[in-house]
Design a protein around this motif. Structure first.
Motif, mmCIF file in Angstrom:
data_model
loop_
_atom_site.group_PDB
_atom_site.id
_atom_site.type_symbol
_atom_site.label_atom_id
_atom_site.label_comp_id
_atom_site.label_asym_id
_atom_site.label_seq_id
_atom_site.Cartn_x
_atom_site.Cartn_y
_atom_site.Cartn_z
ATOM 1 N N TRP A 135 -2.537 -9.819 4.204
ATOM 2 C CA TRP A 135 -1.696 -9.037 3.301
ATOM 3 C C TRP A 135 -1.795 -7.562 3.670
ATOM 4 O O TRP A 135 -2.890 -7.028 3.809
ATOM 5 N N LYS A 136 -0.642 -6.907 3.818
ATOM 6 C CA LYS A 136 -0.595 -5.477 4.156
ATOM 7 C C LYS A 136 -0.412 -4.660 2.881
ATOM 8 O O LYS A 136 0.446 -4.972 2.045
ATOM 9 N N LEU A 137 -1.191 -3.598 2.759
ATOM 10 C CA LEU A 137 -1.125 -2.734 1.589
ATOM 11 C C LEU A 137 0.192 -1.963 1.538
ATOM 12 O O LEU A 137 0.590 -1.340 2.525
ATOM 13 N N LEU A 138 0.860 -2.004 0.389
ATOM 14 C CA LEU A 138 2.075 -1.221 0.164
ATOM 15 C C LEU A 138 1.815 -0.014 -0.724
ATOM 16 O O LEU A 138 2.399 1.048 -0.528
ATOM 17 N N SER A 139 0.970 -0.200 -1.749
ATOM 18 C CA SER A 139 0.681 0.915 -2.653
ATOM 19 C C SER A 139 -0.704 0.774 -3.251
ATOM 20 O O SER A 139 -1.227 -0.328 -3.380
ATOM 21 N N TYR A 140 -1.290 1.915 -3.580
ATOM 22 C CA TYR A 140 -2.609 1.971 -4.193
ATOM 23 C C TYR A 140 -2.554 3.051 -5.265
ATOM 24 O O TYR A 140 -2.436 4.231 -4.963
ATOM 25 N N GLU A 141 -2.614 2.629 -6.510
ATOM 26 C CA GLU A 141 -2.610 3.552 -7.638
ATOM 27 C C GLU A 141 -3.918 3.385 -8.394
ATOM 28 O O GLU A 141 -4.530 2.321 -8.344
ATOM 29 N N VAL A 142 -4.326 4.430 -9.094
ATOM 30 C CA VAL A 142 -5.503 4.357 -9.947
ATOM 31 C C VAL A 142 -5.082 4.799 -11.342
ATOM 32 O O VAL A 142 -4.433 5.836 -11.509
ATOM 33 N N GLU A 143 -5.433 3.989 -12.331
ATOM 34 C CA GLU A 143 -5.135 4.294 -13.733
ATOM 35 C C GLU A 143 -6.422 4.753 -14.412
ATOM 36 O O GLU A 143 -7.456 4.081 -14.323
ATOM 37 N N SER B 218 -2.924 2.990 3.877
ATOM 38 C CA SER B 218 -2.796 1.815 4.745
ATOM 39 C C SER B 218 -3.969 0.886 4.488
ATOM 40 O O SER B 218 -5.000 1.290 3.951
ATOM 41 N N GLY B 219 -3.785 -0.359 4.864
ATOM 42 C CA GLY B 219 -4.886 -1.292 4.709
ATOM 43 C C GLY B 219 -4.425 -2.730 4.729
ATOM 44 O O GLY B 219 -3.214 -3.022 4.734
ATOM 45 N N PHE B 220 -5.406 -3.613 4.731
ATOM 46 C CA PHE B 220 -5.148 -5.044 4.763
ATOM 47 C C PHE B 220 -6.179 -5.779 3.928
ATOM 48 O O PHE B 220 -7.312 -5.317 3.771
ATOM 49 N N ALA B 221 -5.778 -6.933 3.444
ATOM 50 C CA ALA B 221 -6.681 -7.907 2.840
ATOM 51 C C ALA B 221 -6.428 -9.220 3.564
ATOM 52 O O ALA B 221 -5.278 -9.607 3.770
ATOM 53 N N SER B 222 -7.489 -9.877 3.960
ATOM 54 C CA SER B 222 -7.371 -11.128 4.702
ATOM 55 C C SER B 222 -8.193 -12.202 4.001
ATOM 56 O O SER B 222 -9.383 -11.999 3.728
ATOM 57 N N PHE B 223 -7.547 -13.326 3.708
ATOM 58 C CA PHE B 223 -8.196 -14.458 3.041
ATOM 59 C C PHE B 223 -8.169 -15.652 3.988
ATOM 60 O O PHE B 223 -7.099 -16.047 4.452
ATOM 61 N N THR B 224 -9.347 -16.228 4.256
ATOM 62 C CA THR B 224 -9.423 -17.348 5.191
ATOM 63 C C THR B 224 -9.527 -18.676 4.448
ATOM 64 O O THR B 224 -9.899 -18.720 3.275
#
Length: 150
Positions: free
Chosen positions: A20-28, A44-50
């Motif tokens: 999964w490629k990061l599209l947005s990162y917000e902090v509340e 930018s960033g990624f999350a990878s699930f195996t």
């Protein structure tokens, strides 16, 4: 603005598998409801699930530059979040047992993330907590959106 995850999304291990490629990162900020872009508007960033239940997450702020001295290298730690470990699904959460992390405080902890998947997008909410990178802002949660790329 308050964020809540909707109904009718896919919430299982199979749906999470992939990259999964990061599209947005917000902090509340909990106290005020304020939203800020701690990593800029174009992180930018990624999350990878195996398939064997490992997860790796790396997120970086926009505008990172090559460090030329120790002070600049130390400052780079405020513009990255990175961790990996094994995960399991509990309801609408994935729970990571952290094995390695950019911040040693996270090692041997469990990190919980609420999630929903709709239309090839992964929406993620962290638990309310004080994030090491922005401790001065008090209780906060991150709101991340990813798109599936593989």
């Amino acid at each position: 603005m308050k964020y809540f995850l909707g109904e009718g999304s896919m919430l299982n291990n199979e749906a999470l598998l992939g990259i999964w490629k990061l599209l947005s990162y917000e902090v509340e900020i909990q106290k005020s409801g304020e939203i800020f872009y701690s990593m800029g508007k174009n992180p930018s960033g990624f999350a990878s699930f195996t398939i064997n239940n490992y997860v790796m997450v790396t997120l970086t702020a926009e505008g990172r530059r090559v460090a030329t001295n120790d002070q600049e290298r130390a400052a780079l730690l405020d513009t990255i979040v990175s961790y990996a470990g094994t995960y399991r699904i509990e309801g609408n959460e994935w729970v990571t047992s952290v094995i390695v992390a950019w911040n040693p405080e996270w090692i041997n902890t469990e990190q919980r993330r609420q999630f929903e998947i709709k239309n090839s997008h992964l929406k993620v909410l962290t638990s309310w907590r004080v994030m090491p990178n922005w401790a001065d802002k008090g209780m906060q949660r991150s709101i991340l959106t990813f798109t599936k790329v593989a």
